[in-house]
Design an enzyme around this catalytic site. Structure first.
Site, PDB file in Angstrom:
ATOM      1  N   GLY A  16       0.820  -1.197   0.000  1.00 40.96           N
ATOM      2  CA  GLY A  16       0.000   0.000   0.000  1.00 40.96           C
ATOM      3  C   GLY A  16       0.854   1.247   0.000  1.00 40.96           C
ATOM      4  O   GLY A  16       2.059   1.202   0.279  1.00 40.96           O
ATOM      5  N   ARG A  17       0.213   2.380  -0.337  1.00 43.28           N
ATOM      6  CA  ARG A  17       0.899   3.655  -0.376  1.00 43.28           C
ATOM      7  C   ARG A  17       0.123   4.672   0.446  1.00 43.28           C
ATOM      8  O   ARG A  17      -1.105   4.669   0.456  1.00 43.28           O
ATOM      9  CB  ARG A  17       1.020   4.172  -1.812  1.00 43.28           C
ATOM     10  CG  ARG A  17       1.718   3.219  -2.765  1.00 43.28           C
ATOM     11  CD  ARG A  17       1.783   3.793  -4.169  1.00 43.28           C
ATOM     12  NE  ARG A  17       2.187   2.771  -5.138  1.00 43.28           N
ATOM     13  CZ  ARG A  17       3.453   2.479  -5.409  1.00 43.28           C
ATOM     14  NH1 ARG A  17       4.415   3.115  -4.788  1.00 43.28           N
ATOM     15  NH2 ARG A  17       3.741   1.543  -6.306  1.00 43.28           N
ATOM     16  N   GLY A  18       0.853   5.552   1.106  1.00 44.19           N
ATOM     17  CA  GLY A  18       0.239   6.632   1.862  1.00 44.19           C
ATOM     18  C   GLY A  18       1.043   7.889   1.689  1.00 44.19           C
ATOM     19  O   GLY A  18       2.037   7.924   0.946  1.00 44.19           O
ATOM     20  N   SER A  19       0.628   8.951   2.377  1.00 48.00           N
ATOM     21  CA  SER A  19       1.303  10.231   2.210  1.00 48.00           C
ATOM     22  C   SER A  19       2.681  10.240   2.855  1.00 48.00           C
ATOM     23  O   SER A  19       3.535  11.050   2.500  1.00 48.00           O
ATOM     24  CB  SER A  19       0.454  11.339   2.806  1.00 48.00           C
ATOM     25  OG  SER A  19       0.214  11.088   4.168  1.00 48.00           O
ATOM     26  N   ALA A  20       2.924   9.347   3.827  1.00 44.34           N
ATOM     27  CA  ALA A  20       4.222   9.335   4.511  1.00 44.34           C
ATOM     28  C   ALA A  20       5.204   8.354   3.894  1.00 44.34           C
ATOM     29  O   ALA A  20       6.408   8.449   4.143  1.00 44.34           O
ATOM     30  CB  ALA A  20       4.034   9.007   5.987  1.00 44.34           C
ATOM     31  N   GLY A  21       4.704   7.402   3.128  1.00 45.88           N
ATOM     32  CA  GLY A  21       5.599   6.414   2.560  1.00 45.88           C
ATOM     33  C   GLY A  21       4.866   5.245   1.945  1.00 45.88           C
ATOM     34  O   GLY A  21       3.669   5.324   1.668  1.00 45.88           O
ATOM     35  N   VAL A  23       4.203   0.923   2.081  1.00 44.32           N
ATOM     36  CA  VAL A  23       4.260  -0.294   2.893  1.00 44.32           C
ATOM     37  C   VAL A  23       4.561  -1.484   1.984  1.00 44.32           C
ATOM     38  O   VAL A  23       3.879  -1.694   0.975  1.00 44.32           O
ATOM     39  CB  VAL A  23       2.944  -0.526   3.649  1.00 44.32           C
ATOM     40  CG1 VAL A  23       3.021  -1.805   4.490  1.00 44.32           C
ATOM     41  CG2 VAL A  23       2.610   0.661   4.543  1.00 44.32           C
ATOM     42  N   ASP A 130      -2.520  10.721  15.017  1.00 47.12           N
ATOM     43  CA  ASP A 130      -3.071  10.555  13.666  1.00 47.12           C
ATOM     44  C   ASP A 130      -4.027   9.365  13.618  1.00 47.12           C
ATOM     45  O   ASP A 130      -3.934   8.513  12.735  1.00 47.12           O
ATOM     46  CB  ASP A 130      -1.945  10.392  12.650  1.00 47.12           C
ATOM     47  CG  ASP A 130      -2.409  10.671  11.222  1.00 47.12           C
ATOM     48  OD1 ASP A 130      -3.411  11.404  11.059  1.00 47.12           O
ATOM     49  OD2 ASP A 130      -1.795  10.157  10.281  1.00 47.12           O
TER      50      ASP A 130
END
Length: 420
Positions: A16-21, A23, A130
């Site tokens: 997966g992808r998020g705003s911080a990095g 996974v 968060d």
């Protein structure tokens, strides 16, 4: 394509992808792990790397059944990574995207698990900062709980704190996700444990309603609502559960429950929620479609797709699904940088920004559909008034006719003699 993370871990594929990095599914000396590789711009910040290392002891010390444990922190060249437990399941955001809202029993059971996790973290002096559905993982291999809920685990402890360094953000900036930010953060106060309680109560509201209590529109409007607006009641929610939500969404941090108290109180509610179906409410600002060919308001907007007659699932605003190549929505980014509103902005503009949930099918106040219904009501009332006036008039005429008919006729035999 596999890549080495430090000397002990190998990342095989993106989960997966998020705003911080990003996974990754990885492999370590003790078996499969999840590797959260932070963005390269973060890894190049030496001040952040130093802070990352300083937080190592606190992050590695969080050990709880409802916390995704951090096994290692890797600093290697441009790689800055957290090595964590691999949870076989999905995140809560993905489930919300699929179901829109949950039955109260399952929602409360999940939030109680997260409250237990926060209680352990707060006892260790760690504030998450968060809490949101993207950071709650559901263990699909764990035993089912009340309402068929899978065990919930809270992840990404410390990431917001790591990124919120003095050099990266000044006093005029806010780091966080707008929908879940406590009022005191908006007002520039330091985040304490109570901010996690506020965010978790917002998550519970979202699980029940399908939308957050103060979200929608420009992030600045969302921030203002957190400070100025009172949470609107949800039709159909049990009163005891509602009072619990109101207390945890209080503007004053001292008025909110502690995490351990919240977990206990939520579990007390579970027996009364057994078998209760999901709430049937419409999101404020949404318009139910009046015909099959109506244009979907989500079509053409970021993060939205047309649903309607095609039967395709609607992608909720701000979804950040854990799938390869997912594009995060800027309104839901974990570390959205926003300007702190000024006192005049926070004091004004409250009127008209309230988002009051409506029973399913009810029109939005001020909408074209609402005005049309109002016109129809006025026409109906006018017609009823005319009918009433006509009925009264006919009744009066009939009464007068009856009165005239009751006068006895003059007898010709008893008439007065003619005057000579």
């Amino acid at each position: 394509m596999a890549r080495k993370i430090g000397s002990r871990y190998t990342a095989h594929q993106v989960l997966g992808r998020g705003s911080a990095g990003t996974v990754w599914l990885g492999e370590g000396p003790d078996g499969p792990v999840a590797v959260k590789l932070l963005r390269e711009d973060l890894a190049s910040d030496q001040e952040l790397v130093g802070r990352f290392v300083q937080e190592r002891t606190a992050l590695l010390g969080l050990d709880h059944p409802h916390i995704v444990s951090v096994h290692d922190l890797v600093v290697d060249g441009n790689d800055l990574a957290l090595v964590m437990d691999l949870v076989r399941g999905t995140d809560l955001r993905t489930r919300l995207d699929r179901e829109r809202r949950m039955a109260p029993e399952a929602a409360v059971a999940i939030v109680a698990d997260v409250a237990d996790a926060l209680a352990a973290a707060h006892a260790a002096g760690v504030v998450h900062r968060d809490v949101k559905p993207e950071n709650v993982l559901l263990d699909m291999q764990g035993p089912l709980g009340p309402g068929g809920a899978h065990p919930a685990l809270l992840t990404d402890f410390g990431v917001a704190k790591l990124i919120d360094t003095p050099r990266r953000t000044r006093a005029t900036k806010i780091i966080g996700t707008p929908d879940y930010l406590a009022p005191e953060i908006v007002e520039g106060l330091p985040p304490r444990a109570a901010v996690d309680i506020y965010a978790l109560a917002t998550v519970l509201y979202e699980l029940l309603a399908g939308f957050t209590p103060f979200g929608g529109g420009h992030p600045g409007a969302v921030l203002r609502r957190h400070v100025t607006e009172t949470v609107a009641p949800l039709p159909g929610i049990p009163d005891e559960l509602w009072q619990l939500l109101v207390q945890c969404l209080a503007k004053a941090p001292a008025s909110r429950l502690r995490a351990s108290e919240l977990a206990a109180r939520l579990r007390e509610q579970l027996p009364s929620l057994a078998g209760m179906p999901p709430l049937d409410v419409d999101e404020p600002g949404s318009e139910p479609e009046e015909d099959e060919g109506a244009e979907d308001p989500a079509e053409g907007t970021e993060g939205g797709t047309a649903a309607g007659a095609r039967g395709e699932p609607r992608v909720r605003r701000g979804a950040v699904p854990l799938v390869p190549g997912a594009k995060p929505d800027s309104n839901r980014d974990t570390h959205t940088s926003m300007r702190v509103p000024g006192p005049d902005e926070l004091a004004g503009g409250a009127r008209g920004t309230a988002r009051v949930p409506r029973a399913a099918g009810a029109p939005r106040p001020g909408s074209a559909r609402n005005r049309a219904m109002a016109r129809r009501r006025r026409l109906t009332l006018g017609a009823a008034a005319l009918v009433l006036v006509a009925a009264v008039g006919l009744g009066a005429w009939a009464a007068l006719s009856d009165d005239e008919g009751d006068v006895p006729p003059q007898d010709s035999n008893n008439s007065a003699p003619a005057v000579p």
